[in-house]
Design an enzyme around this catalytic site. Structure first.
Site, mmCIF file in Angstrom:
data_model
loop_
_atom_site.group_PDB
_atom_site.id
_atom_site.type_symbol
_atom_site.label_atom_id
_atom_site.label_comp_id
_atom_site.label_asym_id
_atom_site.label_seq_id
_atom_site.Cartn_x
_atom_site.Cartn_y
_atom_site.Cartn_z
ATOM 1 N N LYS A 129 -6.812 3.968 -3.273
ATOM 2 C CA LYS A 129 -7.489 3.313 -1.931
ATOM 3 C C LYS A 129 -7.461 4.650 -1.077
ATOM 4 O O LYS A 129 -7.539 5.902 -1.848
ATOM 5 C CB LYS A 129 -6.154 2.612 -1.031
ATOM 6 C CG LYS A 129 -6.091 3.291 0.468
ATOM 7 C CD LYS A 129 -4.923 2.138 0.892
ATOM 8 C CE LYS A 129 -5.670 2.083 2.575
ATOM 9 N NZ LYS A 129 -4.111 1.401 3.526
ATOM 10 N N LYS A 135 -9.848 -0.708 -2.720
ATOM 11 C CA LYS A 135 -10.218 -0.082 -1.004
ATOM 12 C C LYS A 135 -10.573 1.023 -0.035
ATOM 13 O O LYS A 135 -9.759 2.525 -0.630
ATOM 14 C CB LYS A 135 -8.471 -0.648 -0.819
ATOM 15 C CG LYS A 135 -8.195 -0.647 0.276
ATOM 16 C CD LYS A 135 -7.235 -1.076 1.046
ATOM 17 C CE LYS A 135 -7.062 -1.121 2.354
ATOM 18 N NZ LYS A 135 -5.286 -1.572 2.916
ATOM 19 N N ASP A 190 0.695 -1.075 -0.662
ATOM 20 C CA ASP A 190 0.109 -0.352 0.065
ATOM 21 C C ASP A 190 1.213 0.900 -0.475
ATOM 22 O O ASP A 190 1.886 1.661 0.901
ATOM 23 C CB ASP A 190 -0.266 -0.297 1.531
ATOM 24 C CG ASP A 190 -1.777 -1.092 1.252
ATOM 25 O OD1 ASP A 190 -1.810 -2.089 -0.050
ATOM 26 O OD2 ASP A 190 -3.094 -0.945 1.167
#
Length: 222
Positions: free
Chosen positions: A147, A175, A87
């Protein structure tokens, strides 16, 4: 669908190991940790490639404001330490300057490591123009997921998930992360199009689910 996150820098190894145990017990998708804890977590979870939770490391967290070479070095280190997904916080400074080349040059060497990369976009702080640029650049370099945020800014919303899903047009997954406090909110984010939820409250969500909630599936149905 849950990445069980422990990103509070004031937590120690006992909390990290407990997070790993909870993720394995409840069948979470992943354990999301700062790079500093990767070796301990990899040992606790066992060898990579198994059927348990994926080991996810943040890179350049939480602001992304470090030289690209250092960010790449961190990504290489966590990959060598057993991370299975990354991430990554991108170069928001390049984004502010409208410099898509620098933005891509920051991310591309990390994507080239071959692990799935989720790009952490602070959707709640970006203009529409900056967000569109970030999404296109992230997808161009091969990111697999977008994300909503790091959790250090505004919490994830249905509107943010919808916006990312529309901009991605099926080329990357979404996400939702940050401020996911209850089961109703989590289900709403999934129904809006999130295929992964990043939260430190995964155990509480599962407990609420077992007390009578309806479980969402990966396509948003229940």
């Amino acid at each position: 669908m849950i990445d069980h996150a422990l990103l509070d820098p004031h937590q120690g190894v006992d909390a990290v190991l407990r997070c790993c145990d909870e993720a394995r017990h409840f069948g979470f998708a992943g354990v999301c940790l700062a790079s500093r804890w990767l070796p301990a977590a990899r040992e606790r979870l066992g060898p990579s490639g198994g059927r348990g939770p994926k080991l996810v490391s943040v890179v350049g967290f939480p602001f992304g404001a470090i030289p690209a070479d250092i960010k790449r070095a961190e990504a290489e280190w966590v990959a060598a330490s057993g991370a299975e997904e990354l991430d990554v916080v991108p170069d928001f400074g390049a984004l502010a300057d409208g410099d898509s080349r620098a933005f891509c040059n920051d991310l591309a060497p990390i994507v080239e490591l071959g692990l799935p990369v989720k790009v952490i976009l602070e959707v709640g702080r970006l203009t529409r123009e900056a967000l569109e640029l970030a999404v296109e650049a992230s997808i161009d370099v091969g990111a697999t997921m977008l994300k909503t945020g790091s959790g250090f800014g505004p919490g994830a919303t249905v509107e943010q998930v919808t916006q990312l899903r529309q901009l991605a047009r099926g080329r990357a997954a979404v996400k939702a992360s940050g401020g996911i406090n209850n089961l109703e909110q989590a289900i709403a984010l999934v129904e809006a199009g999130a295929s992964r939820l990043g939260t430190s409250r995964g155990v509480a969500l599962i407990q609420a689910l077992r007390q009578g909630g309806n479980a969402p599936t990966a396509d948003g149905s229940r």
